[in-house]
Design an enzyme around this catalytic site. Structure first.
Site, short mmCIF file in Angstrom:
data_model
loop_
_atom_site.label_atom_id
_atom_site.label_comp_id
_atom_site.label_asym_id
_atom_site.label_seq_id
_atom_site.Cartn_x
_atom_site.Cartn_y
_atom_site.Cartn_z
N GLU A 1 -20.57 32.06 -10.91
CA GLU A 1 -19.44 32.98 -10.86
C GLU A 1 -19.33 33.71 -9.53
OE1 GLU A 1 -18.30 37.35 -12.55
OE2 GLU A 1 -19.42 36.06 -13.92
N ARG B 1 -22.05 38.42 -3.35
CA ARG B 1 -22.53 37.13 -3.85
C ARG B 1 -21.82 35.96 -3.18
NH1 ARG B 1 -23.01 35.33 -10.19
NH2 ARG B 1 -24.54 37.02 -10.24
N ARG C 1 -26.28 47.82 -10.41
CA ARG C 1 -26.56 47.30 -11.75
C ARG C 1 -28.07 47.17 -11.94
NH1 ARG C 1 -21.68 42.74 -12.37
NH2 ARG C 1 -20.02 44.22 -11.83
N SER D 1 -14.13 37.37 -11.32
CA SER D 1 -13.61 37.43 -12.69
C SER D 1 -12.37 38.30 -12.66
CB SER D 1 -14.65 38.00 -13.67
OG SER D 1 -14.89 39.36 -13.41
N ARG E 1 -28.49 37.77 -7.94
CA ARG E 1 -28.54 38.81 -8.97
C ARG E 1 -29.38 39.97 -8.42
NH1 ARG E 1 -27.68 38.13 -14.57
NH2 ARG E 1 -27.84 35.88 -14.34
#
Length: 418
Positions: free
Chosen positions: A344, A384, A257, A347, A272
């Site tokens: 988070e 993460r 990403r 998801s 991140r």
């Protein structure tokens, strides 16, 4: 894409969905108009083609003195057929463009609002009071698990090396996820991480967040940000056999990403980053089974979080924070002691028939008629998670005590300084 029949039957439902997403409801009228023009163009073109076919038969039966006049008429008709075909193609393109601009219809249970308007469904576990907690980067560096400096030297900012027990911790975590997936009927996959534009677009990732994706211009291929993308494309243009229930896959892949627009956010450590590994669950099912599958995916995520023994909460994501493909999304957010908040970790999204319609993934109903399938996805483990594991299981002496499930996978109960 949304179901055009639903749009025609209940355009106000789609308008309301657009408003909940914080998006333009007038796109519904644009699509309705384009759809009407397309249907008119199809009728016009089909009528002219029928006339052309009938004229061809007349030419074959005509007397010589009549044939030339009919041939002249045929030339004129051929021009009209050509023009009508072009108009139909333009109308089809206009519908496709307008159709793809509208996000999935938001589930009625999803909260309205934006990023901060989520609803907390439950808390699991209590945050442990840790005196003077260290953050995951300090812990990782002191224990020889993580090297950000050399990651930046080799690849730039937001890259890193997982080293020693840090690498074993990630591998163990992902292997734990694969065990859970296989035990629950998922087929394991290691998919390609480069995909064609039609696959990336089909999953809905080339819309508002296209700037998050790495693109290889010379090859016209995209690096995936989740193995959801290749797994969604796995059955593209196919008809599935769902008579015995859903098809479940779990993809282990590296993910990429660009983190565009995140300048200054989470610059410390591995919260991140540009590259990480993940095990992602992906489900194809009948639309009527999608809601139950969504709850099952959430249940499996909760099993994984129980295995790593961290406090977390489950949130129902607000409509304005859903990706374009999702009708509803649950996130599990783990407590991060040094930040004093939840972040988070997982998801899971119910994409209903939105992705499958774009990718032409179907199944046969009880009458043998092809119908559009539903798709769902959900995180089962990712890099993460190491943040939550290190921070929540840190000990006063600087070590990290691993929960039994992870200790078995890593080969040690305690991560100690090297």
């Amino acid at each position: 894409m949304i179901d055009l029949k639903l749009l025609r039957d209940d355009p106000d439902l789609v308008r309301d969905s657009q408003r909940k997403r914080g998006e333009d409801p007038s796109l519904v009228d644009t699509l309705l108009s384009a759809d009407e023009k397309r249907r008119s163009a199809i009728v016009e073109a089909d009528t002219l083609r029928s006339e052309q076919k009938a004229l061809g038969k007349r030419v074959g039966k005509a007397a010589p003195e009549e044939k030339q006049a009919l041939l002249d008429e045929g030339k004129q008709l051929a021009e009209r057929v050509k023009a009508a075909g072009a108009a139909q193609s333009d109308a089809e393109a206009a519908v496709t463009s307008a159709h793809r601009a509208i996000g999935n219809v938001v589930a009625p249970q999803a909260p309205a609002g934006g990023e901060s308007d989520f609803v907390v469904l439950e808390h699991v576990g209590e945050p442990t009071a840790i005196e003077n907690p260290k953050d995951h980067l300090e812990i990782g560096e002191s224990l020889g698990l993580l090297d950000m400096e050399r990651g930046a030297k080799v690849s730039g900012s937001r890259f890193y090396f997982l080293t020693g027990n840090g690498a074993l911790l990630q591998l163990g975590l992902l292997q734990l996820a694969t065990r859970l997936a296989v035990a629950n009927g998922f087929t394991m996959m290691i998919p390609p991480v480069l995909v064609r534009p039609d696959v990336m677009e089909g999953t809905g990732f080339l819309g508002a967040h296209a700037d998050e994706i790495y693109h290889l211009d010379d090859d016209d291929l995209y690096l995936v940000g989740t193995s959801e993308v290749p797994m969604a494309g796995y059955h593209m243009n196919e008809i599935l056999d769902l008579a015995d229930g859903p098809e479940r896959y779990a993809g282990w892949s590296s993910c990429f990403r660009r983190e565009a627009g995140s300048y200054g956010k989470d610059t410390r450590g591995i919260i991140r980053v540009h590259q990480f590994d993940k095990v992602e669950g992906f489900v194809y099912c009948k639309p009527e089974d999608a809601e139950a599958e969504h709850r099952k995916l959430l249940g499996w995520q909760k099993e994984m979080l129980a295995a790593i023994d961290v406090p977390y909460r489950v949130i129902d994501t607000a409509a304005g924070d859903l990706g374009s493909s999702a009708a509803r999304k649950f996130d599990c957010e783990a407590w991060v002691p040094t930040q004093g908040t939840y972040r988070e970790l997982t998801s899971t999204s119910n994409c209903t028939t939105y992705q499958a319609r774009r990718l032409s993934v179907r199944y046969r109903d009880e009458n043998g008629k092809p119908q559009t399938a539903a798709t769902l996805n959900g995180t089962l483990a990712t890099t993460r998670w190491i943040v939550a594991i290190l921070e929540n299981h840190q000990q006063p002496d600087g070590t990290v005590r691993l929960p039994p499930a992870l200790a078995e996978m890593v080969g040690t109960e305690v991560l100690a300084p090297r």
